[in-house]
Write an enzyme that holds these catalytic residues in place. Structure first.
Site, mmCIF file in Angstrom:
data_model
loop_
_atom_site.group_PDB
_atom_site.id
_atom_site.type_symbol
_atom_site.label_atom_id
_atom_site.label_comp_id
_atom_site.label_asym_id
_atom_site.label_seq_id
_atom_site.Cartn_x
_atom_site.Cartn_y
_atom_site.Cartn_z
ATOM 1 N N LEU A 79 14.538 6.079 -9.069
ATOM 2 C CA LEU A 79 13.631 4.937 -9.134
ATOM 3 C C LEU A 79 14.428 3.696 -8.768
ATOM 4 O O LEU A 79 15.608 3.581 -9.115
ATOM 5 C CB LEU A 79 13.054 4.776 -10.542
ATOM 6 N N ASP A 80 13.793 2.758 -8.071
ATOM 7 C CA ASP A 80 14.464 1.505 -7.754
ATOM 8 C C ASP A 80 14.957 0.839 -9.041
ATOM 9 O O ASP A 80 14.382 1.029 -10.115
ATOM 10 C CB ASP A 80 13.508 0.550 -7.032
ATOM 11 N N LYS A 81 15.980 0.015 -8.914
ATOM 12 C CA LYS A 81 16.593 -0.642 -10.074
ATOM 13 C C LYS A 81 15.565 -1.252 -11.016
ATOM 14 O O LYS A 81 15.594 -1.029 -12.223
ATOM 15 C CB LYS A 81 17.565 -1.717 -9.589
ATOM 16 N N ARG A 180 5.773 0.003 -2.557
ATOM 17 C CA ARG A 180 5.979 -1.426 -2.328
ATOM 18 C C ARG A 180 5.707 -1.794 -0.863
ATOM 19 O O ARG A 180 5.090 -2.815 -0.571
ATOM 20 C CB ARG A 180 7.408 -1.805 -2.727
#
Length: 258
Positions: A79-81, A180
């Protein structure tokens, strides 16, 4: 005369660190956890420590090393930060390989909750190949040629003041920043997205003052991996998990309701 200075060498292997983790399930083969926003998944230049991998090494010990490569032991997906939510991590090579194949084959039940600008229809999908943005290598983009096939399905859960939509997204593919990028490309970027939200959306005019301030000041992309289900590679049992978004996401929803 002072000679050139060189940065200290970074370790070839991540170091074990004691970082609190919200673990929902654990056995000898795997861990399911609810990752907090702000936690990088695996070490990379600029983030050699303080990552999920460092935390997992601290939690699991040396036996965890070597699963899936030295820099990212056990990591099957990431998962992105600043995206929160559910992740599964392998503790053995067999499970790492099996889960990696399941993710590649889309045999995993995954759903995300997102707050997006504008009013989306009751349901729909976004497609469009995703590749590196030629103008900014840190961004991904929907590209006319090349890139990788990407498909995101969504359904509207709740609209707020006809200006923001709470949606559930399901991935038919798993590309970097997919949700996104697809939403931004469609004119519905995620609230707070530091990469794909470049200007104040026109939809913000439809919000009350307090809701507008909350939405425009949200410091990260409003995205949470809320559901994860898969068949355990060893026991063959179906495992399913669901978590609510973290407190900051919940507080923003309350402000949007007005």
């Amino acid at each position: 005369e002072i000679g050139p200075t060189f940065p200290a060498p970074t370790p070839a292997r991540p170091v074990a660190e004691h970082i609190p983790l919200n673990i929902l399930y654990e056995d000898d083969d795997l861990i399911v956890l609810d990752k907090q926003a702000g936690l990088v998944t695996h070490p990379a230049p600029g983030n050699e420590t303080g990552t999920l991998v460092n935390a997992l090494l601290g939690h699991c010990g040396e036996g965890f090393e070597g699963i899936g490569g030295e820099k990212r032991p056990g990591i099957v997906h990431r998962l992105d930060k600043d995206t929160s939510g559910l992740m599964v991590v392998a503790k053995t090579a067999m499970v790492h390989n099996a889960l990696s194949e399941a993710f590649a084959a889309r045999d995993i039940d995954r759903a995300y909750l997102a707050l997006a600008w504008g009013l989306l229809p009751a349901e729909g999908e976004f497609d469009g190949n995703i590749g590196r943005d030629k103008r900014d290598r840190k961004r991904m983009a929907v590209v006319g040629s090349g890139g990788k096939v990407a498909l995101t399905r969504f359904k509207l859960i709740e609209p707020y003041q006809a200006a923001v939509s709470l949606i559930e997204c399901r991935l038919a593919t798993g590309r970097t920043h997919q949700i996104r990028v697809h939403l931004s490309n469609a004119g519905h970027p995620l609230l707070g997205d530091p990469v794909y939200l470049r200007r104040i959306p026109a939809a913000a005019r439809g919000l009350s003052q307090d809701a507008k301030e909350g939405a425009l000041d949200f410091p990260r992309q409003a995205l949470h991996a809320t559901r994860l289900g898969f068949i355990h590679p060893r026991t063959k049992k179906q495992l399913s998990f669901e978590t609510a978004p973290p407190q900051d996401f919940q507080a923003l929803k309350k402000r949007l309701i007005g």
